[in-house]
Design a protein around this motif. Structure first.
Motif, PDB file in Angstrom:
ATOM      1  N   ALA A 102      -4.847   6.055  10.516  1.00  0.00           N
ATOM      2  CA  ALA A 102      -5.205   6.140   9.100  1.00  0.00           C
ATOM      3  C   ALA A 102      -3.959   6.050   8.221  1.00  0.00           C
ATOM      4  O   ALA A 102      -3.965   5.409   7.160  1.00  0.00           O
ATOM      5  N   GLY A 103      -2.879   6.701   8.664  1.00  0.00           N
ATOM      6  CA  GLY A 103      -1.625   6.601   7.926  1.00  0.00           C
ATOM      7  C   GLY A 103      -1.120   5.176   7.858  1.00  0.00           C
ATOM      8  O   GLY A 103      -0.647   4.712   6.812  1.00  0.00           O
ATOM      9  N   LEU A 104      -1.216   4.454   8.978  1.00  0.00           N
ATOM     10  CA  LEU A 104      -0.784   3.063   9.007  1.00  0.00           C
ATOM     11  C   LEU A 104      -1.623   2.203   8.057  1.00  0.00           C
ATOM     12  O   LEU A 104      -1.084   1.437   7.242  1.00  0.00           O
ATOM     13  N   ILE A 105      -2.937   2.339   8.130  1.00  0.00           N
ATOM     14  CA  ILE A 105      -3.823   1.489   7.333  1.00  0.00           C
ATOM     15  C   ILE A 105      -3.717   1.799   5.839  1.00  0.00           C
ATOM     16  O   ILE A 105      -3.760   0.894   5.000  1.00  0.00           O
ATOM     17  N   GLU A 106      -3.571   3.094   5.484  1.00  0.00           N
ATOM     18  CA  GLU A 106      -3.517   3.395   4.048  1.00  0.00           C
ATOM     19  C   GLU A 106      -2.290   2.777   3.384  1.00  0.00           C
ATOM     20  O   GLU A 106      -2.302   2.531   2.171  1.00  0.00           O
ATOM     21  N   LYS A 107      -1.246   2.485   4.163  1.00  0.00           N
ATOM     22  CA  LYS A 107      -0.088   1.811   3.583  1.00  0.00           C
ATOM     23  C   LYS A 107      -0.405   0.374   3.193  1.00  0.00           C
ATOM     24  O   LYS A 107       0.328  -0.239   2.396  1.00  0.00           O
ATOM     25  N   PHE A 108      -1.486  -0.201   3.744  1.00  0.00           N
ATOM     26  CA  PHE A 108      -1.921  -1.516   3.272  1.00  0.00           C
ATOM     27  C   PHE A 108      -2.222  -1.449   1.769  1.00  0.00           C
ATOM     28  O   PHE A 108      -1.927  -2.384   1.025  1.00  0.00           O
ATOM     29  N   THR A 109      -2.845  -0.339   1.352  1.00  0.00           N
ATOM     30  CA  THR A 109      -3.179  -0.176  -0.069  1.00  0.00           C
ATOM     31  C   THR A 109      -1.922  -0.120  -0.919  1.00  0.00           C
ATOM     32  O   THR A 109      -1.804  -0.808  -1.944  1.00  0.00           O
ATOM     33  N   ASP A 110      -0.961   0.699  -0.521  1.00  0.00           N
ATOM     34  CA  ASP A 110       0.262   0.798  -1.306  1.00  0.00           C
ATOM     35  C   ASP A 110       1.036  -0.507  -1.277  1.00  0.00           C
ATOM     36  O   ASP A 110       1.663  -0.889  -2.278  1.00  0.00           O
ATOM     37  N   ALA A 111       0.993  -1.219  -0.144  1.00  0.00           N
ATOM     38  CA  ALA A 111       1.706  -2.496  -0.041  1.00  0.00           C
ATOM     39  C   ALA A 111       1.109  -3.542  -0.978  1.00  0.00           C
ATOM     40  O   ALA A 111       1.842  -4.325  -1.599  1.00  0.00           O
ATOM     41  N   ILE A 112      -0.217  -3.586  -1.097  1.00  0.00           N
ATOM     42  CA  ILE A 112      -0.814  -4.592  -1.987  1.00  0.00           C
ATOM     43  C   ILE A 112      -0.529  -4.263  -3.449  1.00  0.00           C
ATOM     44  O   ILE A 112      -0.318  -5.157  -4.267  1.00  0.00           O
ATOM     45  N   VAL A 113      -0.481  -2.961  -3.770  1.00  0.00           N
ATOM     46  CA  VAL A 113      -0.107  -2.568  -5.136  1.00  0.00           C
ATOM     47  C   VAL A 113       1.333  -2.976  -5.420  1.00  0.00           C
ATOM     48  O   VAL A 113       1.671  -3.442  -6.519  1.00  0.00           O
ATOM     49  N   TRP A 114       2.186  -2.842  -4.436  1.00  0.00           N
ATOM     50  CA  TRP A 114       3.605  -3.145  -4.570  1.00  0.00           C
ATOM     51  C   TRP A 114       3.854  -4.657  -4.663  1.00  0.00           C
ATOM     52  O   TRP A 114       4.542  -5.140  -5.573  1.00  0.00           O
ATOM     53  N   ILE A 115       3.265  -5.431  -3.736  1.00  0.00           N
ATOM     54  CA  ILE A 115       3.599  -6.854  -3.626  1.00  0.00           C
ATOM     55  C   ILE A 115       2.750  -7.719  -4.553  1.00  0.00           C
ATOM     56  O   ILE A 115       3.262  -8.514  -5.344  1.00  0.00           O
ATOM     57  N   PHE A 116       1.437  -7.566  -4.423  1.00  0.00           N
ATOM     58  CA  PHE A 116       0.548  -8.556  -5.023  1.00  0.00           C
ATOM     59  C   PHE A 116      -0.068  -8.146  -6.355  1.00  0.00           C
ATOM     60  O   PHE A 116      -0.470  -9.013  -7.136  1.00  0.00           O
ATOM     61  N   LEU A 117      -0.175  -6.839  -6.627  1.00  0.00           N
ATOM     62  CA  LEU A 117      -0.811  -6.448  -7.878  1.00  0.00           C
ATOM     63  C   LEU A 117      -0.034  -6.925  -9.105  1.00  0.00           C
ATOM     64  O   LEU A 117      -0.632  -7.512 -10.024  1.00  0.00           O
ATOM     65  N   PRO A 118       1.292  -6.729  -9.186  1.00  0.00           N
ATOM     66  CA  PRO A 118       2.011  -7.253 -10.352  1.00  0.00           C
ATOM     67  C   PRO A 118       1.885  -8.773 -10.477  1.00  0.00           C
ATOM     68  O   PRO A 118       1.704  -9.304 -11.576  1.00  0.00           O
ATOM     69  N   VAL A 119       2.005  -9.478  -9.336  1.00  0.00           N
ATOM     70  CA  VAL A 119       1.912 -10.943  -9.353  1.00  0.00           C
ATOM     71  C   VAL A 119       0.516 -11.378  -9.777  1.00  0.00           C
ATOM     72  O   VAL A 119       0.352 -12.327 -10.565  1.00  0.00           O
TER      73      VAL A 119
END
Length: 419
Positions: A247-264
């Motif tokens: 669960a810890g590994l997968i929830e970082k997918f959420t933070d990663a998409i906010v970091w990488i792709f949300l601003p773009v």
């Protein structure tokens, strides 16, 4: 119940209130570490093409800096606990700030994207060492019954700072220019963190040893285990720890998409950098602030429900972003995702503490943080490949949303409720 031990003249007492001065200083350390990573969350991906030489729609390369960050931070998390047991929490905290000192200058003079990747590697070391030590030190100082509260206020401080830094650096870019704004902000934060770590922080290993003594007096006897043995136990032998770690590994997918792709994504929809930064800040501030409630709440009602529903809220929030339009709806969805993260994030860490024997707690938390932050690498890699293949910014949102929903089901099935 108050616990005391008398090593020489000193009296060590567990509890947040009796150690509030050091506890607050450790919270400030987490806030500064959060500012350090938050400063590159909006500006760097948003201006990757115009300021740092990244080609248009090079989504895989865009994700690469988060991949290397995840790998470095995950590995440092794995070893930080053992290093701190040998050299001390304070020493490892100072190492974390020292390794970040070149970052402002790299951001100022970076001639290409490869230099941004190198700066991110150094930030991975900083996060893995400094964040881990500030958290472990607060757990040392607190009572064993305060794990949820400790994780809640810790993550509040860190992720509120992440959100604030994203917005503040967007303004710095408007005022001073992209590279100059990042340089001024990052140099001030890193120097302040180093100075405070050197001259205000106390070593907390004596409090950790007191925890071990108390566990032994209560009849909790545990054999010595190597890091390899603990890694094996937490990664595939102990079903509860395996469920928490995935669960810890997968929830970082959420933070990663906010970091990488949300601003773009927001910039591609016509928003300004400051508007994109404001929406990302809502996510970070709601995540951070809500943990002041969700962390202590888990000490009363248990961790499992908060973790499961948090995973599901995040998944639904991420899936909704490409289906809607407008600053208002995107801001609401960012808040929903932030609330979901607040429900799951501090309580996954606290749940590891629930299942971890006291002598092995720092190492098992380090193993959890290894798997958790490797989610940055796995998630960013998968999202970068999918976006590059499809040439569609909405594809990563489907990957992350579905993964979060399924991971929540795994936790629901595999772990028992703990307080």
């Amino acid at each position: 119940m108050t616990h005391r031990v008398h090593p020489s003249e000193n009296i060590l007492i567990h509890g947040i209130s009796v150690n509030k001065h050091q506890f607050l200083l450790q919270l400030l350390q987490i806030f500064l570490v959060g500012l350090t990573i938050g400063m590159i969350r909006v500006v760097v991906p948003g201006l990757a093409e115009s300021e740092f030489g990244l080609a248009n729609k090079a989504f895989f390369l865009l994700a690469s800096f988060v991949v290397v960050f995840g790998v470095i931070k995950a590995v440092m998390n794995l070893y930080a606990g053992k290093l701190s047991e040998q050299y001390g929490r304070k020493t490892v905290l100072i190492w974390g700030w020292l390794v970040a000192l070149p970052v402002p200058f790299i951001l100022l003079y970076a001639p290409s994207w490869n230099w941004i990747i190198f700066a991110t590697i150094l930030l991975g070391f900083n996060q893995g060492l400094a964040w881990s030590m500030a958290l472990n030190s607060k757990l040392d100082l607190a009572k064993s019954t305060q794990k949820g509260l400790v994780n809640g206020v810790n993550e509040f401080s860190g992720y509120a700072a992440v959100g604030v830094a994203g917005l503040v650096t967007a303004y710095f870019v408007e005022w001073f220019g992209a590279k100059e704004g990042l340089f001024i902000f990052s140099l001030g934060v890193i120097l302040l963190g180093l100075v405070l770590a050197k001259w205000t922080i106390k070593e907390t290993l004596p409090w950790a040893e007191l925890h071990h003594q108390m566990a032994s007096q209560n009849g909790e006897v545990h054999s010595e285990k190597s890091l390899t043995q603990l890694f094996k136990m937490a990664s595939w032998e102990n079903g509860s720890l395996v469920a928490i770690n995935q669960a810890g590994l997968i929830e970082k997918f959420t933070d990663a998409i906010v970091w990488i792709f949300l601003p773009v994504y927001f910039l591609s929809q016509g928003l300004s950098l400051i508007e994109a930064g404001a929406i990302v800040a809502i996510y970070g501030v709601v995540w951070g602030g809500s943990q002041l409630v969700t962390g202590p709440l888990s000490d009363k009602i248990g961790r499992k429900g908060l973790i499961v529903w948090g995973m599901w809220l995040c998944g639904l929030g991420v899936l909704s972003i490409p289906m809607t339009q407008g600053v208002t709806l995107w801001s609401i969805e960012a808040a929903v995702i932030g609330l979901g993260m607040a429900m799951l994030y501090p309580n996954l860490g606290a749940a590891v503490g629930d299942f971890a024997p006291a002598p092995h707690r720092a190492s098992l938390i380090g193993i959890y943080r290894f798997w958790r932050d490797s989610g940055y690498a796995f998630g960013a890699l998968a999202m970068g490949i999918l976006a590059q293949w499809s040439q569609d910014l909405s594809t990563p949102f489907w990957l992350v949303g579905i993964a979060m929903l399924l991971s929540g089901v795994w936790v629901q099935v595999k772990i028992t409720n703990q307080r």
